[in-house]
Design a protein around this motif. Structure first.
Motif, mmCIF file in Angstrom:
data_model
loop_
_atom_site.group_PDB
_atom_site.id
_atom_site.type_symbol
_atom_site.label_atom_id
_atom_site.label_comp_id
_atom_site.label_asym_id
_atom_site.label_seq_id
_atom_site.Cartn_x
_atom_site.Cartn_y
_atom_site.Cartn_z
ATOM 1 N N ARG A 153 -26.086 -4.425 -16.629
ATOM 2 C CA ARG A 153 -26.277 -5.197 -17.868
ATOM 3 C C ARG A 153 -26.349 -6.696 -17.600
ATOM 4 N N GLY A 154 -25.721 -7.128 -16.493
ATOM 5 C CA GLY A 154 -25.771 -8.548 -16.160
ATOM 6 C C GLY A 154 -27.187 -9.047 -15.953
ATOM 7 N N LYS A 155 -28.062 -8.190 -15.418
ATOM 8 C CA LYS A 155 -29.454 -8.571 -15.224
ATOM 9 C C LYS A 155 -30.160 -8.767 -16.564
ATOM 10 N N VAL A 156 -29.800 -7.928 -17.532
ATOM 11 C CA VAL A 156 -30.402 -8.050 -18.862
ATOM 12 C C VAL A 156 -29.931 -9.335 -19.525
ATOM 13 N N VAL A 157 -28.636 -9.597 -19.429
ATOM 14 C CA VAL A 157 -28.079 -10.824 -20.009
ATOM 15 C C VAL A 157 -28.713 -12.052 -19.359
ATOM 16 N N LYS A 168 -23.281 -15.866 -24.954
ATOM 17 C CA LYS A 168 -22.499 -15.027 -25.855
ATOM 18 C C LYS A 168 -23.399 -14.169 -26.730
ATOM 19 N N VAL A 169 -24.473 -14.771 -27.254
ATOM 20 C CA VAL A 169 -25.427 -14.035 -28.081
ATOM 21 C C VAL A 169 -26.075 -12.922 -27.254
ATOM 22 N N ALA A 170 -26.451 -13.256 -26.021
ATOM 23 C CA ALA A 170 -27.085 -12.273 -25.145
ATOM 24 C C ALA A 170 -26.144 -11.112 -24.841
ATOM 25 N N GLU A 171 -24.905 -11.425 -24.492
ATOM 26 C CA GLU A 171 -23.931 -10.378 -24.158
ATOM 27 C C GLU A 171 -23.684 -9.456 -25.347
ATOM 28 N N ASP A 172 -23.512 -10.049 -26.533
ATOM 29 C CA ASP A 172 -23.254 -9.231 -27.722
ATOM 30 C C ASP A 172 -24.462 -8.363 -28.066
ATOM 31 N N ALA A 173 -25.670 -8.935 -27.893
ATOM 32 C CA ALA A 173 -26.888 -8.184 -28.222
ATOM 33 C C ALA A 173 -27.072 -6.991 -27.284
ATOM 34 N N VAL A 174 -26.792 -7.181 -26.006
ATOM 35 C CA VAL A 174 -26.904 -6.076 -25.046
ATOM 36 C C VAL A 174 -25.885 -4.991 -25.375
ATOM 37 N N ALA A 175 -24.684 -5.413 -25.733
ATOM 38 C CA ALA A 175 -23.643 -4.441 -26.095
ATOM 39 C C ALA A 175 -24.067 -3.619 -27.309
ATOM 40 N N ARG A 176 -24.697 -4.283 -28.296
ATOM 41 C CA ARG A 176 -25.168 -3.567 -29.484
ATOM 42 C C ARG A 176 -26.277 -2.593 -29.126
ATOM 43 N N ALA A 177 -27.191 -3.026 -28.250
ATOM 44 C CA ALA A 177 -28.305 -2.157 -27.853
ATOM 45 C C ALA A 177 -27.783 -0.909 -27.143
ATOM 46 N N THR A 185 -23.511 2.142 -19.975
ATOM 47 C CA THR A 185 -23.909 1.230 -18.907
ATOM 48 C C THR A 185 -25.431 1.161 -18.832
ATOM 49 N N VAL A 186 -25.923 0.178 -18.074
ATOM 50 C CA VAL A 186 -27.357 0.033 -17.824
ATOM 51 C C VAL A 186 -27.613 0.413 -16.377
ATOM 52 N N ALA A 187 -28.306 1.518 -16.160
ATOM 53 C CA ALA A 187 -28.679 1.919 -14.807
ATOM 54 C C ALA A 187 -29.866 1.086 -14.343
ATOM 55 N N GLU A 188 -30.056 0.997 -13.037
ATOM 56 C CA GLU A 188 -31.132 0.176 -12.472
ATOM 57 C C GLU A 188 -32.500 0.505 -13.072
ATOM 58 N N PRO A 189 -32.870 1.780 -13.220
ATOM 59 C CA PRO A 189 -34.206 2.075 -13.773
ATOM 60 C C PRO A 189 -34.348 1.718 -15.247
ATOM 61 N N ASP A 190 -33.216 1.455 -15.932
ATOM 62 C CA ASP A 190 -33.249 1.209 -17.374
ATOM 63 C C ASP A 190 -33.174 -0.267 -17.750
ATOM 64 N N VAL A 191 -33.184 -1.161 -16.743
ATOM 65 C CA VAL A 191 -33.047 -2.589 -17.031
ATOM 66 C C VAL A 191 -34.167 -3.073 -17.958
#
Length: 207
Positions: A153-157, A168-177, A185-191
């Motif tokens: 997920r860090g790559k997405v953020v 903060k907005v990015a982290e919260d948005a990824v958590a919601r998604a 979690t976000v696996a490598e193929p799902d980034v």
């Protein structure tokens, strides 16, 4: 015209990469989803198109020729340049763009940073049937299920921060998604898919 590049990935940042082709480093701009697939030191093949301006020549790279075609066609719309065309592909798959054209879905386009209702209407009007009918491939570009590859997920953020969103907005948005998709979690193929899903949920909001 440089239609594709095959070489070793030399450098990857938030919105660009350098591909070394037989000793020559080509700087390419790409969507976060495309860049997330690249690995430094590994060979990669990218489809490309060059945008020539009076003061610059810029190379844009894509995971496949369908993305490149949508990128080029989108720029036929008045007021839509490479930056907005690339942003459209950061949020939507090519077929999702075709689906939006087919259903005249203004909301789908206004989820793209930099596109408001007026520009969205113009895109729908001017693109019309230029992209063809949707095929049903890739419309459900949402976050995938967890896999045993570590949480990426860090790559997405990081990609979202590079697009201008506060951390903060990015982290919260990824958590919601992730919550919406039922994943933890976000696996490598799902980034890339997670990034698209998060961008759709954020739209143009950056605060």
């Amino acid at each position: 015209m440089i239609a594709s590049l095959t070489g070793i990935v030399e450098r990857v940042s938030l919105d660009r990469a350098v591909i070394n082709v037989q000793g020559v480093g080509y700087l390419v701009h790409a969507t976060p989803g495309t860049l997330a697939r690249l690995r430094i030191g590994e060979a990669s093949m990218l489809y490309t198109t060059m945008v020539v301006r009076e003061e610059s020549m810029t190379l844009y790279a894509f995971a496949d020729d369908d993305e490149r075609d949508v990128f080029e066609t989108a720029q036929s719309v008045s007021g839509v340049g490479p930056r907005i065309a690339l942003a459209i592909l950061a949020v939507h798959t090519p077929d999702a763009v075709r689906a939006a054209m087919h259903t005249q879905d203004v909301k789908a386009l206004t989820r793209v940073p930099g596109i408001g209702p007026k520009v969205a209407q113009r895109i729908l009007l001017e693109l019309g049937g230029k992209l063809g009918a949707p095929t049903g491939a890739g419309n459900g570009a949402t976050a995938g299920s967890p896999a045993a590859a570590g949480d990426q997920r860090g790559k997405v953020v990081e990609a979202l921060v590079g697009l201008g969103y506060p951390s903060k907005v990015a982290e919260d948005a990824v958590a919601r998604a992730l919550k919406d998709s039922g994943a933890e979690t976000v696996a490598e193929p799902d980034v890339a898919a997670t990034l698209r899903a998060t961008l759709r949920s954020l739209g143009g909001r950056r605060g």
